[in-house]
Design a protein around this motif. Structure first.
Motif, PDB file in Angstrom:
ATOM      1  N   ILE A 159       0.808  -1.228   0.000  1.00 35.72           N
ATOM      2  CA  ILE A 159       0.000   0.000   0.000  1.00 35.72           C
ATOM      3  C   ILE A 159       0.836   1.271   0.000  1.00 35.72           C
ATOM      4  CG2 ILE A 159      -1.857  -1.186   1.238  1.00 35.72           C
ATOM      5  CD1 ILE A 159      -1.076   0.547   3.725  1.00 35.72           C
ATOM      6  N   ALA A 160       2.168   1.137  -0.008  1.00 35.77           N
ATOM      7  CA  ALA A 160       3.032   2.292   0.208  1.00 35.77           C
ATOM      8  C   ALA A 160       2.826   3.405  -0.816  1.00 35.77           C
ATOM      9  CB  ALA A 160       4.489   1.850   0.227  1.00 35.77           C
ATOM     10  N   GLU A 161       2.811   3.054  -2.085  1.00 35.40           N
ATOM     11  CA  GLU A 161       2.701   4.087  -3.124  1.00 35.40           C
ATOM     12  C   GLU A 161       1.436   4.920  -2.944  1.00 35.40           C
ATOM     13  OE1 GLU A 161       4.768   4.950  -5.507  1.00 35.40           O
ATOM     14  OE2 GLU A 161       6.093   3.244  -5.917  1.00 35.40           O
ATOM     15  N   GLU A 162       0.332   4.256  -2.704  1.00 34.86           N
ATOM     16  CA  GLU A 162      -0.940   4.975  -2.544  1.00 34.86           C
ATOM     17  C   GLU A 162      -0.982   5.736  -1.229  1.00 34.86           C
ATOM     18  OE1 GLU A 162      -5.779   4.089  -2.525  1.00 34.86           O
ATOM     19  OE2 GLU A 162      -4.341   2.477  -2.921  1.00 34.86           O
ATOM     20  N   ALA A 163      -0.509   5.107  -0.149  1.00 38.43           N
ATOM     21  CA  ALA A 163      -0.576   5.740   1.166  1.00 38.43           C
ATOM     22  C   ALA A 163       0.299   6.985   1.254  1.00 38.43           C
ATOM     23  CB  ALA A 163      -0.156   4.740   2.240  1.00 38.43           C
ATOM     24  N   LEU A 164       1.416   6.977   0.525  1.00 38.90           N
ATOM     25  CA  LEU A 164       2.359   8.089   0.592  1.00 38.90           C
ATOM     26  C   LEU A 164       2.215   9.070  -0.566  1.00 38.90           C
ATOM     27  CD1 LEU A 164       5.473   6.006   1.686  1.00 38.90           C
ATOM     28  CD2 LEU A 164       4.221   7.659   3.098  1.00 38.90           C
ATOM     29  N   ALA A 165       1.241   8.859  -1.433  1.00 39.11           N
ATOM     30  CA  ALA A 165       1.048   9.730  -2.588  1.00 39.11           C
ATOM     31  C   ALA A 165       0.604  11.123  -2.141  1.00 39.11           C
ATOM     32  CB  ALA A 165       0.008   9.136  -3.529  1.00 39.11           C
ATOM     33  N   PRO A 166       1.039  12.157  -2.838  1.00 39.71           N
ATOM     34  CA  PRO A 166       0.584  13.511  -2.498  1.00 39.71           C
ATOM     35  C   PRO A 166      -0.933  13.648  -2.655  1.00 39.71           C
ATOM     36  CG  PRO A 166       2.478  13.587  -3.986  1.00 39.71           C
ATOM     37  CD  PRO A 166       2.014  12.162  -3.948  1.00 39.71           C
ATOM     38  N   ILE A 167      -1.504  14.501  -1.848  1.00 37.10           N
ATOM     39  CA  ILE A 167      -2.914  14.868  -1.997  1.00 37.10           C
ATOM     40  C   ILE A 167      -2.938  16.127  -2.858  1.00 37.10           C
ATOM     41  CG2 ILE A 167      -5.026  15.578  -0.818  1.00 37.10           C
ATOM     42  CD1 ILE A 167      -3.952  14.136   1.682  1.00 37.10           C
ATOM     43  N   VAL A 168      -3.359  15.986  -4.093  1.00 40.35           N
ATOM     44  CA  VAL A 168      -3.337  17.105  -5.035  1.00 40.35           C
ATOM     45  C   VAL A 168      -4.673  17.841  -4.964  1.00 40.35           C
ATOM     46  CG1 VAL A 168      -3.066  17.794  -7.439  1.00 40.35           C
ATOM     47  CG2 VAL A 168      -1.721  15.872  -6.518  1.00 40.35           C
ATOM     48  N   ILE A 169      -4.611  19.115  -4.594  1.00 41.36           N
ATOM     49  CA  ILE A 169      -5.805  19.949  -4.512  1.00 41.36           C
ATOM     50  C   ILE A 169      -6.066  20.635  -5.843  1.00 41.36           C
ATOM     51  CG2 ILE A 169      -6.914  21.827  -3.252  1.00 41.36           C
ATOM     52  CD1 ILE A 169      -6.180  19.319  -1.555  1.00 41.36           C
ATOM     53  N   GLU A 170      -4.986  21.091  -6.465  1.00 37.03           N
ATOM     54  CA  GLU A 170      -5.104  21.783  -7.749  1.00 37.03           C
ATOM     55  C   GLU A 170      -3.823  21.577  -8.549  1.00 37.03           C
ATOM     56  OE1 GLU A 170      -5.622  26.329  -9.599  1.00 37.03           O
ATOM     57  OE2 GLU A 170      -5.568  26.016  -7.423  1.00 37.03           O
ATOM     58  N   ASP A 171      -3.957  21.328  -9.822  1.00 35.13           N
ATOM     59  CA  ASP A 171      -2.818  21.267 -10.726  1.00 35.13           C
ATOM     60  C   ASP A 171      -3.260  21.876 -12.049  1.00 35.13           C
ATOM     61  OD1 ASP A 171      -0.388  20.797 -11.886  1.00 35.13           O
ATOM     62  OD2 ASP A 171      -0.690  18.642 -12.146  1.00 35.13           O
ATOM     63  N   SER A 172      -3.155  23.186 -12.119  1.00 30.99           N
ATOM     64  CA  SER A 172      -3.685  23.931 -13.271  1.00 30.99           C
ATOM     65  C   SER A 172      -2.602  24.822 -13.857  1.00 30.99           C
ATOM     66  CB  SER A 172      -4.874  24.791 -12.824  1.00 30.99           C
ATOM     67  OG  SER A 172      -4.422  25.835 -11.967  1.00 30.99           O
ATOM     68  N   ALA A 173      -2.997  25.590 -14.837  1.00 33.78           N
ATOM     69  CA  ALA A 173      -2.051  26.518 -15.458  1.00 33.78           C
ATOM     70  C   ALA A 173      -1.657  27.639 -14.520  1.00 33.78           C
ATOM     71  CB  ALA A 173      -2.651  27.089 -16.742  1.00 33.78           C
ATOM     72  N   THR A 174      -2.492  27.887 -13.530  1.00 34.26           N
ATOM     73  CA  THR A 174      -2.214  29.020 -12.629  1.00 34.26           C
ATOM     74  C   THR A 174      -1.575  28.620 -11.309  1.00 34.26           C
ATOM     75  OG1 THR A 174      -4.456  28.869 -11.736  1.00 34.26           O
ATOM     76  CG2 THR A 174      -4.102  30.365 -13.610  1.00 34.26           C
ATOM     77  N   ALA A 175      -1.785  27.363 -10.871  1.00 32.79           N
ATOM     78  CA  ALA A 175      -1.232  26.998  -9.564  1.00 32.79           C
ATOM     79  C   ALA A 175      -1.191  25.484  -9.389  1.00 32.79           C
ATOM     80  CB  ALA A 175      -2.064  27.609  -8.437  1.00 32.79           C
TER      81      ALA A 175
END
Length: 458
Positions: free
Chosen positions: A98-114
């Motif tokens: 489960i390591a890859e999923e458990a330690l994956a970043p929580i991405v809130i936004e990944d857009s052209a602006t931020a």
């Protein structure tokens, strides 16, 4: 004279192992090496670190016969049970999976602006203080996820199981984990406390006594070093009127007596619905009388000595006090009971919560059994305790088990089983059992810290 740690074998009272402790300066140097190695270790991918942990587990698995024999010498578990590789492998393998999923970043936004995200980053150097009763499995609970998450690990194993720390270090190093990334050390209490108070660790995981946990927290006071603890237990079992009686007897009595009762989540008190009480007690007595107490190196032995004479002395004291206060002991002394580490497994009836055997941790092969009239009385008695690790409910009604479980002050609720650690579920407790979050995805959260990124692009 050099200060040493001595493992006294419960088999015959002889010195099985003796190791010199590190001086404070030597211990500081070990921590410095771990700290220096951590950045490069964390720079490796999660997959690479997980693969190295898997390889180390496989190394341990090459020597299961040796493991069983050495555990018999160190802490008295019969060789017929084959060591601990099954649970050891299950826990480490699940955490690697489960390591890859458990330690994956929580991405809130990944857009052209931020880009906005929360990453999990390692805490640095993790100190693991492991107990003797399940010395491989309890150690791997933290060692595996700590390493996979990018931390380096310093392991201080219990004096009773000195060899286990050495065997783990051999396996991890043979698998390719750098020596400074995983270190097994021999420390006395004062040196351990000094290292914690000097902020040598980014995280401390301690499994042991309530007193030991207090000492760890005291040493860390003011350092803001997180300390996770799994301390005492007095785990209850409840047999409802609708329970499968034979399953309840087999499950709870095994939970009470396996490993000579020396289990973190072993059953130490049982409450049985009054309609089943007499039949339960009769079957439980027959179950215990069928045990064979003896030398753990004998394949016929089903219950070995307690790990130390002083542990057995505490259990005897609780039994004697209970009998003096009106309890009835249902098991006649076994001929192999030597008044020392070899202790007759015991069932007590006529017990009350005024007796220490129903309040204080016994950590030995004794269990008190009380009748109850309904769920409410069972819940009240189960909660009437300073500890809160696990509770087991034997019933045919899953909805009732969950309702009862919601009312219990405990870390884990079992239905129709006990004395088991599921690596997919959080291993935790409450009250004097301490606070921690081992295994599961929450285990990774405990061994890392959140780090937020707000990257404004335009």
């Amino acid at each position: 004279m050099t200060n040493t740690l001595k493992c006294i074998s419960p088999i015959d009272g002889s010195v099985y192992l003796e190791r010199p402790v590190l001086s404070l300066d030597e211990a500081r140097a070990a921590c410095d090496r771990a700290s220096a190695a951590q950045e490069d270790w964390a720079a490796r991918s999660i997959a690479e670190r997980a693969d190295l942990v898997r390889a180390a587990v496989a190394e341990v698995g090459k020597h299961t016969d040796r493991m069983a024999e050495e555990l018999a010498h160190q802490m008295g578990r019969p060789v017929r049970y084959g060591g601990e590789f099954g649970g050891f492998n299950e826990r480490a393998s699940y955490m690697a999976e489960i390591a890859e999923e458990a330690l994956a970043p929580i991405v809130i936004e990944d857009s052209a602006t931020a880009t906005r995200q929360i990453k999990r980053v390692p805490r640095g150097v993790v100190l693991v203080v492991a107990p003797w009763n399940y010395p491989y499995m309890t150690a791997i609970n933290t060692v595996a996820p700590a390493l996979i998450a990018g931390n380096t690990v310093v392991l201080k194993h219990a004096t009773q199981t000195l060899r286990v720390g050495e065997r783990l270090a051999e396996a991890f190093h043979a698998a390719g984990v750098p020596k400074d990334v995983f270190q097994n050390v021999f420390l006395d209490h004062d040196t351990t406390s000094a290292l914690i108070s000097e902020r040598r660790f980014g995280f401390v995981n301690f499994t042991g006594s309530v007193g030991g946990g207090r000492a760890m927290e005291h040493a860390a006071a003011g350092t803001f070093t997180p300390v996770a603890t799994e301390l005492g237990g007095k785990d209850p079992g409840y047999v409802r009127a609708d329970a499968d009686l034979d399953a309840a007897v087999n499950g709870l009595m095994d939970g009470a007596m396996f490993n000579a009762g020396q289990c973190c989540c072993g059953i130490e008190r049982i409450y049985v619905h009054e309609s089943l009480y007499d039949a339960y007690v009769e079957k439980a007595v027959a179950w215990v009388k069928a045990l064979k107490l003896g030398n753990p190196l004998d394949t016929e032995t089903t219950i070995g000595p307690m790990a130390n004479v002083r542990f057995a002395a505490e259990v005897r004291a609780q039994i004697d006090e209970a009998i003096a206060d009106g309890a009835t002991a249902l098991i006649e002394p076994f001929p192999q009971d030597d008044g020392g580490a070899y202790l007759t497994p015991q069932i007590l009836t006529g017990v009350t919560h005024d007796m220490r055997v129903m309040r204080d941790e016994s950590f030995g092969p004794v269990v008190g059994i009380m009748p109850v009239k309904d769920d409410d009385e069972a819940v009240a008695l189960m909660n009437n305790c300073q500890f809160g690790l696990t509770a087991a409910i034997f019933t045919a009604d899953a909805e009732a088990a969950e309702r009862i479980g919601d009312r219990l002050e405990t870390g884990t609720v079992f239905m129709n089983r006990c004395d088991y650690l599921d690596p997919a579920l959080c291993w935790t407790g409450c009250k004097d059992t301490g606070q921690g979050a081992g295994l599961s995805v929450l285990g990774y959260h405990a061994l890392t810290r959140p780090k937020s990124y707000h990257l404004k692009k335009a």
